[in-house]
Design an enzyme around this catalytic site. Structure first.
Site, PDB file in Angstrom:
ATOM      1  N   TYR A 171       0.847  -1.189   0.000  1.00 56.33           N
ATOM      2  CA  TYR A 171       0.000   0.000   0.000  1.00 56.33           C
ATOM      3  C   TYR A 171       0.882   1.237   0.000  1.00 56.33           C
ATOM      4  O   TYR A 171       1.530   1.564   0.991  1.00 56.33           O
ATOM      5  CB  TYR A 171      -0.936   0.016   1.212  1.00 56.33           C
ATOM      6  N   PHE A 200     -20.044   1.471  -1.284  1.00 53.12           N
ATOM      7  CA  PHE A 200     -21.394   1.563  -1.828  1.00 53.12           C
ATOM      8  C   PHE A 200     -22.457   1.402  -0.745  1.00 53.12           C
ATOM      9  O   PHE A 200     -23.473   2.111  -0.734  1.00 53.12           O
ATOM     10  CB  PHE A 200     -21.599   0.513  -2.920  1.00 53.12           C
TER      11      PHE A 200
END
Length: 330
Positions: free
Chosen positions: A58, A224
């Site tokens: 990351y 979402f």
């Protein structure tokens, strides 16, 4: 906050963890802020979260460096989980499970994290060129050396099998059975959410029967299920959702009934859709720990609050009756 155990040999962790990936990887680079991410981590810890999940890829590396600033001040407050096995190039990502590399990667992560030991060291992806037993054996040696306290495996996601017709997580379960013969698997990380429940069919029960913890990745469906995204809003080119089959404008609109259902339940509890989605994941077993990712202080605190939400039988029935998720390839 309620505590849960990641494997028989590992430390206890909070009921909800913090996924640190969005702070430096895969999501909207223009909104990434080192100081903002640092505030989000501290806010999560103050709210009772203690598991911080990262990986050397990351950034690469910058996410571990940021968490190192936190661990330098609050090591006793943190169960730190990181991963190895993926190398990031300019245009590609490749697996590397060679034993020598795994040991070097661990030493590098320890330096960046500013700690003497990693609580949970996970294999991000098996290397197809190296027998997984060899990689796992090297990771077990890290435990014997005191550099790592427990080991975990990231499952190959269900999305990889949807179009192939393969059994979901069958490969991962076979790998786990082999690895258990070498050194105990404390934890498996796999996608699990209201709109991606496939891990419940076999993987989560397999783990529960063997005392293996489950870190539920993407429990908010890449954001979402939080209800904060607008169909057709668009994503920056470097945002993983710009290429995701559920985040086209058409599919985001088609899947709005799922968010609407979570909101209805949330209103009854004085909660948010995101908290309902996380409470649903928590209810899938005492060995399941959702690890929602965020880079913002507000969401980190809100997510931590889901640990106190108890859904009713009516709530679960309503979630079960929600329409199935739609993908752009369906």
């Amino acid at each position: 906050m309620e505590r849960r155990r990641i494997g028989a040999s590992a430390l206890e962790v909070g009921a909800i963890g913090l996924g640190c990936m969005p702070m430096h990887w895969a999501y909207t680079a223009s909104q990434q802020s080192g100081e903002g991410a640092l505030r989000a981590v501290h806010a999560a810890l103050d709210a009772g979260v203690n598991l911080l999940d990262t990986a050397d890829m990351y950034g690469p590396f910058t996410n571990e460096l940021l968490l190192g600033r936190v661990l330098r001040q609050r090591r006793s407050d943190v169960f730190v989980s990181t991963k190895c096995g993926l190398l990031v190039g300019e245009q590609h990502i490749v697996s590397n499970g060679r034993p020598g590399y795994v040991k070097r990667a661990c030493d590098a992560s320890l330096r960046r994290l500013q700690t003497d030991a990693i609580d949970l060291y996970q294999l991000h992806r098996p290397d197809p060129e190296v027998p997984i037993e060899e990689t796992w054996g090297a990771m077990a040696e890290l435990v014997a050396a005191g550099k790592v306290r427990s080991l975990g495996l990231c499952a190959v996601g269900a999305r990889a099998h949807r179009r192939s017709g393969g059994g979901l997580y069958d490969t991962t379960i076979r790998q786990l059975a082999r690895l258990q013969q070498i050194f105990p698997v404390s934890c498996v990380q796999a996608e699990l959410s209201v709109w991606s429940p496939e891990a419940l069919d076999a993987l989560v029960p397999w783990c529960g029967a063997r005392g293996v913890g489950v870190l539920a990745a993407m429990p908010l469906g890449n954001g979402f299920l939080s209800g904060t995204l607008t169909p057709g809003q668009g994503f920056e080119p470097d945002d993983v959702r710009a290429r995701h089959p559920r985040f086209t404008a058409e599919m985001m609109a088609a899947n709005q009934p799922i968010v609407a259902g979570l909101r209805r339940i949330a209103e009854r509890h004085g909660a948010t859709a995101a908290q309902v989605a996380l409470a649903w994941v928590l209810a899938q077993g005492p060995h399941v720990v959702p690890v929602p990712g965020t880079k913002k202080e507000r969401w980190a605190v809100q997510n931590a609050g889901a640990a106190g939400l108890r859904l009713t039988h009516e709530d679960f029935a309503e979630i079960s009756a929600l329409p199935p998720v739609r993908d752009s390839w369906v």
